[in-house]
Write a protein that holds these residues in place. Structure first.
Motif, PDB file in Angstrom:
ATOM      1  N   GLY A 141     -38.028 -15.033  57.081  1.00  0.00           N
ATOM      2  CA  GLY A 141     -38.382 -15.633  58.371  1.00  0.00           C
ATOM      3  C   GLY A 141     -39.527 -16.625  58.274  1.00  0.00           C
ATOM      4  N   LEU A 142     -40.363 -16.498  57.220  1.00  0.00           N
ATOM      5  CA  LEU A 142     -41.477 -17.433  57.049  1.00  0.00           C
ATOM      6  C   LEU A 142     -40.996 -18.833  56.673  1.00  0.00           C
ATOM      7  N   LEU A 143     -39.723 -18.949  56.286  1.00  0.00           N
ATOM      8  CA  LEU A 143     -39.157 -20.255  55.940  1.00  0.00           C
ATOM      9  C   LEU A 143     -38.786 -21.072  57.175  1.00  0.00           C
ATOM     10  N   GLU A 144     -38.707 -20.408  58.313  1.00  0.00           N
ATOM     11  CA  GLU A 144     -38.173 -21.070  59.513  1.00  0.00           C
ATOM     12  C   GLU A 144     -38.954 -22.329  59.912  1.00  0.00           C
ATOM     13  N   PRO A 145     -40.300 -22.335  59.827  1.00  0.00           N
ATOM     14  CA  PRO A 145     -41.020 -23.558  60.251  1.00  0.00           C
ATOM     15  C   PRO A 145     -40.876 -24.731  59.283  1.00  0.00           C
ATOM     16  N   ILE A 146     -40.345 -24.483  58.065  1.00  0.00           N
ATOM     17  CA  ILE A 146     -40.252 -25.571  57.088  1.00  0.00           C
ATOM     18  C   ILE A 146     -39.201 -26.575  57.547  1.00  0.00           C
ATOM     19  N   GLU A 147     -39.595 -27.848  57.522  1.00  0.00           N
ATOM     20  CA  GLU A 147     -38.726 -28.901  58.050  1.00  0.00           C
ATOM     21  C   GLU A 147     -37.530 -29.158  57.131  1.00  0.00           C
ATOM     22  N   ASN A 148     -36.729 -30.131  57.497  1.00  0.00           N
ATOM     23  CA  ASN A 148     -35.560 -30.530  56.730  1.00  0.00           C
ATOM     24  C   ASN A 148     -35.915 -30.773  55.266  1.00  0.00           C
ATOM     25  N   ILE A 149     -35.004 -30.347  54.375  1.00  0.00           N
ATOM     26  CA  ILE A 149     -35.222 -30.471  52.933  1.00  0.00           C
ATOM     27  C   ILE A 149     -35.589 -31.894  52.537  1.00  0.00           C
ATOM     28  N   ALA A 150     -34.987 -32.867  53.186  1.00  0.00           N
ATOM     29  CA  ALA A 150     -35.191 -34.268  52.809  1.00  0.00           C
ATOM     30  C   ALA A 150     -36.647 -34.689  52.928  1.00  0.00           C
ATOM     31  N   PHE A 151     -37.452 -33.989  53.744  1.00  0.00           N
ATOM     32  CA  PHE A 151     -38.833 -34.394  53.969  1.00  0.00           C
ATOM     33  C   PHE A 151     -39.833 -33.601  53.129  1.00  0.00           C
ATOM     34  N   LEU A 152     -39.323 -32.829  52.183  1.00  0.00           N
ATOM     35  CA  LEU A 152     -40.197 -32.033  51.330  1.00  0.00           C
ATOM     36  C   LEU A 152     -40.488 -32.764  50.025  1.00  0.00           C
ATOM     37  N   GLU A 153     -41.669 -32.494  49.480  1.00  0.00           N
ATOM     38  CA  GLU A 153     -42.035 -33.058  48.186  1.00  0.00           C
ATOM     39  C   GLU A 153     -41.157 -32.418  47.106  1.00  0.00           C
ATOM     40  N   LYS A 154     -40.857 -33.163  46.026  1.00  0.00           N
ATOM     41  CA  LYS A 154     -39.853 -32.720  45.056  1.00  0.00           C
ATOM     42  C   LYS A 154     -40.232 -31.401  44.387  1.00  0.00           C
ATOM     43  N   ASP A 155     -41.534 -31.184  44.089  1.00  0.00           N
ATOM     44  CA  ASP A 155     -41.933 -29.917  43.468  1.00  0.00           C
ATOM     45  C   ASP A 155     -41.704 -28.746  44.416  1.00  0.00           C
ATOM     46  N   THR A 156     -41.916 -28.976  45.706  1.00  0.00           N
ATOM     47  CA  THR A 156     -41.668 -27.925  46.697  1.00  0.00           C
ATOM     48  C   THR A 156     -40.179 -27.604  46.767  1.00  0.00           C
ATOM     49  N   LYS A 157     -39.332 -28.633  46.726  1.00  0.00           N
ATOM     50  CA  LYS A 157     -37.882 -28.410  46.709  1.00  0.00           C
ATOM     51  C   LYS A 157     -37.474 -27.573  45.498  1.00  0.00           C
ATOM     52  N   ARG A 158     -38.037 -27.931  44.343  1.00  0.00           N
ATOM     53  CA  ARG A 158     -37.698 -27.189  43.123  1.00  0.00           C
ATOM     54  C   ARG A 158     -38.134 -25.730  43.239  1.00  0.00           C
ATOM     55  N   GLU A 159     -39.368 -25.509  43.719  1.00  0.00           N
ATOM     56  CA  GLU A 159     -39.877 -24.143  43.844  1.00  0.00           C
ATOM     57  C   GLU A 159     -39.042 -23.319  44.819  1.00  0.00           C
ATOM     58  N   LEU A 160     -38.622 -23.931  45.933  1.00  0.00           N
ATOM     59  CA  LEU A 160     -37.802 -23.215  46.908  1.00  0.00           C
ATOM     60  C   LEU A 160     -36.417 -22.903  46.349  1.00  0.00           C
ATOM     61  N   SER A 161     -35.857 -23.811  45.565  1.00  0.00           N
ATOM     62  CA  SER A 161     -34.547 -23.571  44.952  1.00  0.00           C
ATOM     63  C   SER A 161     -34.633 -22.465  43.905  1.00  0.00           C
ATOM     64  N   GLU A 162     -35.710 -22.480  43.103  1.00  0.00           N
ATOM     65  CA  GLU A 162     -35.885 -21.435  42.093  1.00  0.00           C
ATOM     66  C   GLU A 162     -36.117 -20.080  42.740  1.00  0.00           C
ATOM     67  N   LEU A 163     -36.880 -20.068  43.844  1.00  0.00           N
ATOM     68  CA  LEU A 163     -37.102 -18.809  44.559  1.00  0.00           C
ATOM     69  C   LEU A 163     -35.788 -18.267  45.103  1.00  0.00           C
ATOM     70  N   LEU A 164     -34.911 -19.149  45.588  1.00  0.00           N
ATOM     71  CA  LEU A 164     -33.614 -18.719  46.103  1.00  0.00           C
ATOM     72  C   LEU A 164     -32.793 -18.063  44.997  1.00  0.00           C
ATOM     73  N   ILE A 165     -32.734 -18.690  43.822  1.00  0.00           N
ATOM     74  CA  ILE A 165     -31.940 -18.139  42.714  1.00  0.00           C
ATOM     75  C   ILE A 165     -32.508 -16.791  42.276  1.00  0.00           C
ATOM     76  N   ARG A 166     -33.821 -16.735  42.084  1.00  0.00           N
ATOM     77  CA  ARG A 166     -34.432 -15.489  41.606  1.00  0.00           C
ATOM     78  C   ARG A 166     -34.317 -14.379  42.641  1.00  0.00           C
ATOM     79  N   SER A 167     -34.488 -14.729  43.914  1.00  0.00           N
ATOM     80  CA  SER A 167     -34.370 -13.714  44.974  1.00  0.00           C
ATOM     81  C   SER A 167     -32.929 -13.240  45.121  1.00  0.00           C
ATOM     82  N   SER A 168     -31.967 -14.138  44.938  1.00  0.00           N
ATOM     83  CA  SER A 168     -30.558 -13.752  45.010  1.00  0.00           C
ATOM     84  C   SER A 168     -30.206 -12.795  43.877  1.00  0.00           C
ATOM     85  N   TYR A 169     -30.891 -12.937  42.755  1.00  0.00           N
ATOM     86  CA  TYR A 169     -30.698 -12.040  41.608  1.00  0.00           C
ATOM     87  C   TYR A 169     -31.344 -10.682  41.868  1.00  0.00           C
TER      88      TYR A 169
END
Length: 752
Positions: A539-567
């Motif tokens: 739920g803490l992700l809800e305030p984060i704006e559209n992916i397109a407006f995020l800095e590239k390192d933040t996008k990478r970290e969020l994608s890696e967190l998704l993969i690791r959390s899904s595991y």
């Protein structure tokens, strides 16, 4: 340079409105963080609007603030530093205006510095001449040093007031009748710090245990066995020596300390010698000391002695003693007992014979996990993790978590504890640890396991622990600490080799592409991770704006967190990470340790086939006897016959005592000699790769030298004396050389 009244005072000459907002922002900082951050957001928006004017760019009136910031970055007007500063001010301002959660003072301090950086950049870029100097950043000022402000300063600005209070332990806090101290203003951090290997709590003696260690104690089968031997020894009228063997840090001292604390009436009858910690004379080495301690059990005194001794000893030291001159001269009976127990035999379980004097308990036979037909489990780690996270008043960790959560809201430490409390995550971490033990052939002691829990929960630095901004939290959340903490310990370095971000499957790649097309991390996380225990932090992700407006390192970290959390959690992607080779090996290991030979049939088929692929084969049942790399190669007939090996084991269902490698046996017909090869998980993984067409490189062959030696041992048992094939690889020709026994001559022919 003269100290300013407030950090942004240098913008007064350019824009009084900006300066007034900056002054209010700093004034509200200590009294009303939410109001302060809303002021910061307003000033950030005004600066952005001014940048558009200075650059003579059309102002995107109907775009949201994230889009306005991103457009400036895309046009090269601002760099990553200014963009990230603007983005934090925007996010924290939105949280202050809309989110129903407590915002840590540390996040407000970051915004204070970000606002200074942006205003200084603006002034230097558009207003002042290069020869004019802007004052250095200064900490926020305060008007009245009341107790509230003083507490914040001690916690967050120790340098400003030249205080050392942050490094001191606070006075205990009481919850009803419960006393809980703090470390760096955190009750939970104090409790977790006791799990570190460097903590005083990590040092254990065999005389007693602290209440904390008693709470963490998990009863294991080895405790029942030791206690049984102790009771048997009490009934004996003669001398008794109980060997408690194992490796460094496996829990020998802990177990003795626990029994000394909880069963003093039993333990008072025994002398305890811990070979790892005790020495009578600094001039004597460990073997000299051991010979002195064991004197009552020497060949001359063993029959008359009444000594009751528990010897806690590492296997290496015991092996050295058995091979020493002491054993040969005075301890032949003791040596014979240890040798008959097959204590040092690879691929076997200790099997001590019944003896009137000697008893043996071997920690190395009892692993941190058990084998079942469906795969490995660990009752020890399950119970230990539960001790740390179970929601009850007897659990000091949970009480500390509740107190910190009420005080601070959510921060990375509390979110990590919340994540670790998930049953599904605990079980996945346990499976990850077991797999690492099997792949890397490491021993993980109880001490290392406790230190591991600390390392995956506690961020590296204090400032990282105090943020409430989810984007700032990303590097410090449990899934990332688990797979990126290789600098902290050898155990975490090994676990990092299993990082799921290195998995490549079609389904996983499709999900990541779909994620970046979806535009919303919150919705995508929630749809993939259906585990109920993960929903609060998602739920803490809800305030984060559209992916397109995020800095590239933040996008990478969020994608890696998704993969690791899904595991780690129950998710729709979990099956994408399944390792069938590992699962098969663990099922074979269970069959081997429970004498279920029929279940090993497929394994024998795979190994037999891989023997011919490993060395090379010109045709079925022919094996090259020379090395690869020549244009002309020679092969001999080799007819293998399986000779299944397994271990007898009285245990069924859940196996406590087992070997982590297995032996396979093959005969070369017509000979009856059984040739054995030891198979571990890394070798089996290599076998499967070869069966799928993988070509071995030099390193692979070096890593598999044991299997190559096994194949070399088979070669003399082939039929090269009767027949060989000569393969001209370059010209694709093959010839046969046969020995005609009746005529005692060789015949040479071309194979077609």
């Amino acid at each position: 340079m003269t100290k300013q009244e407030y950090a942004l005072q240098f913008i007064e000459n350019y824009n009084e409105e900006w300066a007034e907002i900056g002054k209010d922002f700093e004034r509200f900082l200590f009294d009303d963080i939410e109001a302060s951050l809303i002021k910061a957001r307003k000033l950030g928006e005004l600066v952005v609007r001014e940048i558009y004017l200075k650059e003579e760019m059309d102002f995107p009136e109907f775009a949201n603030q994230a889009e306005k910031n991103m457009l400036l970055k895309n046009e090269g007007v601002i760099d990553d530093v200014i963009f990230n500063a603007l983005d934090r001010i925007r996010r924290m301002g939105n949280s202050a205006a809309h989110a129903n959660k407590k915002i840590p003072f540390s996040d407000a301090l970051k915004v204070h510095k970000n606002l200074f950086v942006i205003c200084r950049w603006f002034m230097e870029s558009y207003v002042i001449s290069p020869d004019k100097e802007i004052p250095e950043y200064q900490d926020p000022q305060f008007e009245n040093l009341d107790e509230k402000v003083k507490k914040l300063l001690v916690e967050y600005l120790p340098d400003y007031i030249n205080s050392k209070e942050e490094s001191k332990e606070e006075a205990p806090t009481y919850v009803e009748d419960i006393e809980l101290p703090t470390l760096h203003n955190s009750h939970l951090l104090y409790q977790l710090s006791k799990l570190k290997e460097s903590s005083q709590e990590a040092v254990e003696g065999h005389q007693s245990l602290s209440d904390f260690k008693k709470y963490l104690h998990i009863k294991r089968p080895i405790e029942d066995m030791l206690e049984s031997h102790l009771n048997e020894s009490l009934e004996s009228t003669g001398s008794n020596l109980i060997f408690l063997c194992g490796s460094v840090g496996d829990g020998k001292s802990h177990l003795l300390g626990y029994l000394s604390s909880t069963k003093p009436e039993l333990m008072k009858h025994f002398t305890i010698h811990n070979d790892a910690t005790e020495s009578f004379d600094p001039k004597k080495n460990s073997l000299d000391t051991l010979a002195e301690v064991l004197e009552p059990f020497s060949d001359d005194l063993i029959e008359s002695s009444k000594e009751k001794l528990i010897l806690a000893i590492n296997l290496g030291v015991l092996h050295n003693f058995i091979e020493s001159r002491y054993a040969e001269e005075k301890y032949l009976k003791l040596k014979s007992y240890i040798e008959e127990a097959r204590l040092f035999d690879s691929g076997d379980i200790s099997s001590p014979v019944e003896h009137d004097t000697f008893k043996l308990v071997n920690f190395s036979d009892y692993h941190s996990f058990e084998l079942t037909e469906e795969g490995p489990v660990s009752s020890y780690m399950t119970n230990l993790f539960d001790r740390i996270t179970s929601p009850n008043r007897e659990n000091p960790f949970y009480l500390a978590y509740e107190m910190d959560k009420e005080k601070y809201g959510l921060n990375p430490l509390l979110i990590n504890f919340q994540m670790f409390s998930s049953r599904s995550m605990q079980q996945q971490i346990i499976q990850l640890i077991i797999k690492t033990i099997m792949k890397d052939k490491i021993l993980i002691s109880s001490r290392e396991l406790l230190n591991f829990i600390h390392d995956i929960l506690v961020p590296i630095s204090l400032k990282d622990m105090k943020t409430g901004d989810f984007v700032d939290m990303l590097p410090h959340l449990l899934p990332n600490l688990l797979f990126e903490g290789g600098d902290k310990s050898t155990m975490l370095k090994m676990l990092g080799n299993q990082d799921p971000i290195h998995y490549r499957t079609k389904e996983l790649d499709e999900k990541l592409i779909s994620l970046h097309n979806s535009g919303n991390y919150y919705v995508y996380y929630r749809d993939i991770i259906f585990d109920s225990s993960a929903q609060e932090w998602i739920g803490l992700l809800e305030p984060i704006e559209n992916i397109a407006f995020l800095e590239k390192d933040t996008k990478r970290e969020l994608s890696e967190l998704l993969i690791r959390s899904s595991y780690l959690y129950d998710s729709h992607l979990k099956d994408s990470f399944k390792d069938n080779v590992y699962s098969d090996y663990m099922k074979y290991l269970f069959a081997y340790n429970t004498n279920k030979k029929p279940s090993l049939q497929n394994l024998y088929f795979e190994i037999e086939k891989s023997i011919f692929l490993w060395k090379g084969s010109p045709k079925k049942n022919y094996l090259y006897i020379d090395d690869e790399g020549h244009n002309i190669r020679i092969a001999e007939p080799l007819q293998l016959k399986k000779s299944a090996i397994s271990l007898d084991n009285n245990e069924q269902g859940v196996i406590q005592r087992f070997t982590t490698t297995l032996f396979l046996g093959f005969k070369c017909e017509p000979y009856e000699t059984v040739h054995k090869v030891e198979m571990d998980l890394p070798l089996y993984e290599m076998v499967v790769k070869v069966l799928k067409g993988y070509r071995l490189n030099k390193k692979d062959r070096e890593d598999s030298i044991q299997f190559i030696d096994f194949i070399e041992r088979l070669l003399p048992y082939g039929k090269q004396q009767q027949e060989i094939l000569i393969n001209d690889i370059e010209n694709q020709l093959m010839f046969r050389l046969d020995y005609e026994d009746d005529f005692q001559v060789y015949s040479f022919s071309r194979e077609r």
